[in-house]
Design a protein around this motif. Structure first.
Motif, PDB file in Angstrom:
ATOM      1  N   ASP A 118      18.653  21.010   0.379  1.00 45.06           N
ATOM      2  CA  ASP A 118      18.434  21.294  -0.779  1.00 45.06           C
ATOM      3  C   ASP A 118      17.671  20.294  -1.662  1.00 45.06           C
ATOM      4  O   ASP A 118      16.812  20.618  -2.427  1.00 45.06           O
ATOM      5  CB  ASP A 118      19.883  21.702  -1.809  1.00 45.06           C
ATOM      6  N   GLU A 119      17.826  19.199  -1.605  1.00 42.29           N
ATOM      7  CA  GLU A 119      17.343  18.023  -2.192  1.00 42.29           C
ATOM      8  C   GLU A 119      16.270  17.529  -1.310  1.00 42.29           C
ATOM      9  O   GLU A 119      15.035  17.286  -2.145  1.00 42.29           O
ATOM     10  CB  GLU A 119      18.263  16.973  -2.290  1.00 42.29           C
ATOM     11  N   LYS A 120      15.926  17.590  -0.252  1.00 43.45           N
ATOM     12  CA  LYS A 120      14.762  16.978   0.641  1.00 43.45           C
ATOM     13  C   LYS A 120      14.474  17.815   1.837  1.00 43.45           C
ATOM     14  O   LYS A 120      14.497  17.465   3.056  1.00 43.45           O
ATOM     15  CB  LYS A 120      15.131  15.650   1.002  1.00 43.45           C
ATOM     16  N   ALA A 121      14.116  19.130   1.606  1.00 46.35           N
ATOM     17  CA  ALA A 121      13.947  20.084   2.807  1.00 46.35           C
ATOM     18  C   ALA A 121      12.885  19.550   3.585  1.00 46.35           C
ATOM     19  O   ALA A 121      12.673  20.007   4.974  1.00 46.35           O
ATOM     20  CB  ALA A 121      13.563  21.540   2.308  1.00 46.35           C
ATOM     21  N   GLU A 122      11.920  18.833   2.984  1.00 47.04           N
ATOM     22  CA  GLU A 122      10.686  18.415   3.891  1.00 47.04           C
ATOM     23  C   GLU A 122      10.968  17.485   4.998  1.00 47.04           C
ATOM     24  O   GLU A 122      10.180  17.226   5.826  1.00 47.04           O
ATOM     25  CB  GLU A 122       9.691  17.607   2.698  1.00 47.04           C
TER      26      GLU A 122
END
Length: 196
Positions: free
Chosen positions: A156-160
């Motif tokens: 959710d916070e850092k999908a990349e």
């Protein structure tokens, strides 16, 4: 798409003029995947703000295992508190997981800027408050009872991250084995297929 300045403003509560004032004292640097800004045992006292790219902070535990502490991306700060605050050799390494861009400032230049005016001091305070908040948030999420919950929060916070970070580093960050992470990912994929 949100610029790094907008991201930094949103996360830290700084105004765009605050960010521009800070950038005026910083140097823009292009970074290649695999570059290390801070090495374990090194003494880099600089502060960096990420414009683009994914970063990993890690250390080697007493068993010789490479442990991922945290990941950072656009709008996040990078520095070793051992070096910057304690003026000691760093216990962590900061490594680029992708090509990217950062703005950097030396400790002495940062201190000069933050002491130059009340407004500059407020900028420094806001940046450090953001870092303290992020550390507490990380500590709380690492105590989540289930690895799947921690993994979902990370997505959710850092999908990349999934595009740039090897799964072994993500597993290390989650305090699980790569095999456990593979099982979690497979379970989530099966769950998505059932919904469609």
């Amino acid at each position: 798409m949100e610029t790094f300045e907008e991201c930094l403003c949103r996360r830290s509560g700084l105004s765009m003029s605050d960010v521009e004032a800070l950038k005026a004292h910083m140097t823009r640097m292009e970074i290649l995947k695999g570059d290390t800004l801070v090495r374990r045992g090194g003494r880099n006292t600089d502060i960096y703000i990420i414009v683009d790219g994914i970063w990993r902070a890690s250390y080697v535990n007493s068993d010789g295992n490479d442990i991922t502490l945290w990941f950072a991306s656009k709008g996040d700060m990078l520095f070793s508190s051992w070096c910057f605050v304690g003026n000691m050799p760093s216990m962590i390494a900061l490594e680029a997981m992708s090509d990217g861009v950062v703005y950097g400032i030396s400790r002495s230049d940062a201190e000069d800027f933050f002491m130059s005016s009340v407004e500059a001091a407020r900028i420094g305070r806001r940046l450090y408050e953001k870092e303290i908040f992020e550390i507490e948030r990380w500590l709380l999420s690492s105590g989540a009872p289930r690895a799947r919950e921690r993994y979902e929060t990370l997505l959710d916070e850092k999908a990349e991250l999934l595009q740039h970070v090897p799964l072994k580093y993500i597993a290390s960050y989650l305090f699980i084995t790569p095999q456990s992470l593979s099982r979690i990912r497979a379970e989530m994929a099966r769950g998505r297929k059932k919904r469609h």
